[in-house]
Scaffold this active site. Structure first.
Site, PDB file in Angstrom:
ATOM      1  N   GLY A 234       0.651  -1.283   0.028  1.00  0.00           N
ATOM      2  CA  GLY A 234      -0.041   0.038   0.120  1.00  0.00           C
ATOM      3  C   GLY A 234       0.746   1.175   0.049  1.00  0.00           C
ATOM      4  O   GLY A 234       1.990   1.214  -0.684  1.00  0.00           O
ATOM      5  N   ASP A 262       3.403   4.314 -12.013  1.00  0.00           N
ATOM      6  CA  ASP A 262       2.954   5.118 -12.988  1.00  0.00           C
ATOM      7  C   ASP A 262       1.297   5.109 -13.104  1.00  0.00           C
ATOM      8  O   ASP A 262       0.654   6.251 -12.911  1.00  0.00           O
ATOM      9  CB  ASP A 262       3.293   4.914 -14.422  1.00  0.00           C
ATOM     10  CG  ASP A 262       4.778   4.908 -14.713  1.00  0.00           C
ATOM     11  OD1 ASP A 262       5.456   5.523 -13.905  1.00  0.00           O
ATOM     12  OD2 ASP A 262       5.318   4.217 -15.604  1.00  0.00           O
TER      13      ASP A 262
HETATM   14  O1  RIB Z   1       7.689   2.881 -14.751  1.00  0.00           O
HETATM   15  C1  RIB Z   1       7.818   2.152 -15.961  1.00  0.00           C
HETATM   16  C2  RIB Z   1       8.384   2.695 -17.171  1.00  0.00           C
HETATM   17  O2  RIB Z   1       9.753   3.125 -16.676  1.00  0.00           O
HETATM   18  C3  RIB Z   1       8.584   1.858 -18.329  1.00  0.00           C
HETATM   19  O3  RIB Z   1       7.533   2.132 -19.160  1.00  0.00           O
HETATM   20  C4  RIB Z   1       9.795   2.354 -18.894  1.00  0.00           C
HETATM   21  O4  RIB Z   1       9.505   2.977 -20.226  1.00  0.00           O
HETATM   22  C5  RIB Z   1      10.514   3.132 -17.889  1.00  0.00           C
HETATM   23  O5  RIB Z   1      10.789   4.422 -18.336  1.00  0.00           O
END
Ligand code: RIB
Length: 321
Positions: A234, A262
């Site tokens: 988490g 991301d």
């Molecule tokens: O966070 C993942 C990303 O980190 C991947 O898509 C790769 O491109 C790196 O930049």
């Protein structure tokens, strides 16, 4: 129409190899290969856009076939994509290894991302946003400029300090409202900021701290909100007046964890827009987006749709009322 979320940062073409275990030095292994759109900045923009919130992306690509992949992909995702062409540079690429447990190892060649310039950041686009998101996978001057522009126009700023770099300018933190490091990045920040007191602080040191101690460490940075992502455990949130933890969602099958951070950042940005800046709701929402992203292979292509998120919110018995 203005974009509520503006992400400035990297586009990278992911070159991914799947294999049972990571190779050791000197070892050659046979695996499988896939390529797809990636890059932390672009992945975050895709995660945000798929939640249905209007999103723009500012980045740089080279003059090659991967640049066209980026353009076509962003168009298909409905992202207001501002890709500055860098004629003499290659589009960024990443070599990614994913093992049978869904863990990853990544090497990124920044290429054109290194040449994104402050002039490539349209001030009017930033001024009309509700939140400006950046990471460290591009030219740092351009990233800092975007954060400063956002501050100038009273737009909320979010920095994901990834990948952490030795040339990270501490001044960047002066323009950040919400900082989202993972454990490794947090440990680096602590060592860099307090070399005498915490010069040997490691990722594992976080586990030995009480929540209150962790909160006090975060407060010492002067950044209003800190969100430390803890993988499957988490995340920890420290704001100016409180701290709390939000668990990861449960009952999911992990296929590939690449890009989960991301997904979290994109989901968080969207949550902040959707829930009118409510940080707790936004973090819970981000945890659902990140949790779903690891159930599919890849980075940007694995970001969940609005419908998938809504279904999972019901499955998890969560409420955002
Ligand atoms: O966070 C993942 C990303 O980190 C991947 O898509 C790769 O491109 C790196 O930049």
């Amino acid at each position: 129409m203005a974009s509520s979320i503006v992400v400035t940062g990297s586009y990278v073409q992911d070159l991914t190899f799947m294999l049972p275990e990571f190779p050791t030095a000197g070892q050659t292994l046979i695996g499988e290969f896939k390529t797809g759109p990636g890059g932390k900045g672009s992945n975050q923009a895709v995660a945000a856009a798929r939640t249905g919130v209007r999103t723009a992306f500012i980045g740089a690509t080279g003059n090659d076939a991967f640049a066209q992949v980026a353009k076509d992909f962003h168009k298909g995702e409905g992202i207001d994509s501002r890709l500055a062409p860098q004629a003499d540079q290659a589009t960024g690429t990443a070599a990614i290894l994913v093992n049978d447990r869904g863990e990853n190892e990544i090497v990124v060649a920044l290429g054109a991302n290194n040449f994104l310039s402050p002039e490539d950041v349209p001030e009017s686009l930033v001024a009309e946003a509700q939140i400006l998101v950046s990471q460290l996978e591009c030219n740092l001057e351009a990233a800092e400029h975007a954060l400063k522009l956002a501050r100038k126009h009273e737009v909320r700023t979010l920095l994901n300090p990834a990948p952490m770099r030795d040339d990270f300018p501490p001044s960047m933190l002066n323009s950040v409202d919400i900082l989202v490091p993972n454990e490794t990045e947090f440990a680096h920040l602590i060592r860099a900021r307090f070399p005498e007191k915490h010069g040997s602080f490691e990722e594992a040191s976080i586990q030995s701290l009480t929540s209150e101690q962790l909160h006090h460490l975060c407060r010492d940075f002067g950044v209003p909100t800190f969100i430390i992502t803890l993988g499957g455990n988490g995340c920890f949130v420290s704001t100016e007046d409180r701290y709390f933890e939000i668990p990861s969602i449960t009952g999911i099958e992990v296929v590939d964890t690449t890009g989960a951070g991301d997904a979290f950042v994109g989901g968080l940005s969207s949550g902040l827009v959707q829930f009118d800046g409510d940080i707790e709701k936004a973090v819970r929402y981000a945890s659902v987006v990140a949790g779903l992203s690891v159930t599919k292979f890849g980075t940007a292509p694995a970001m969940p749709s609005q419908a998938e998120i809504e279904k999972e919110i019901q499955t998890q018995g969560l409420s955002f009322k």
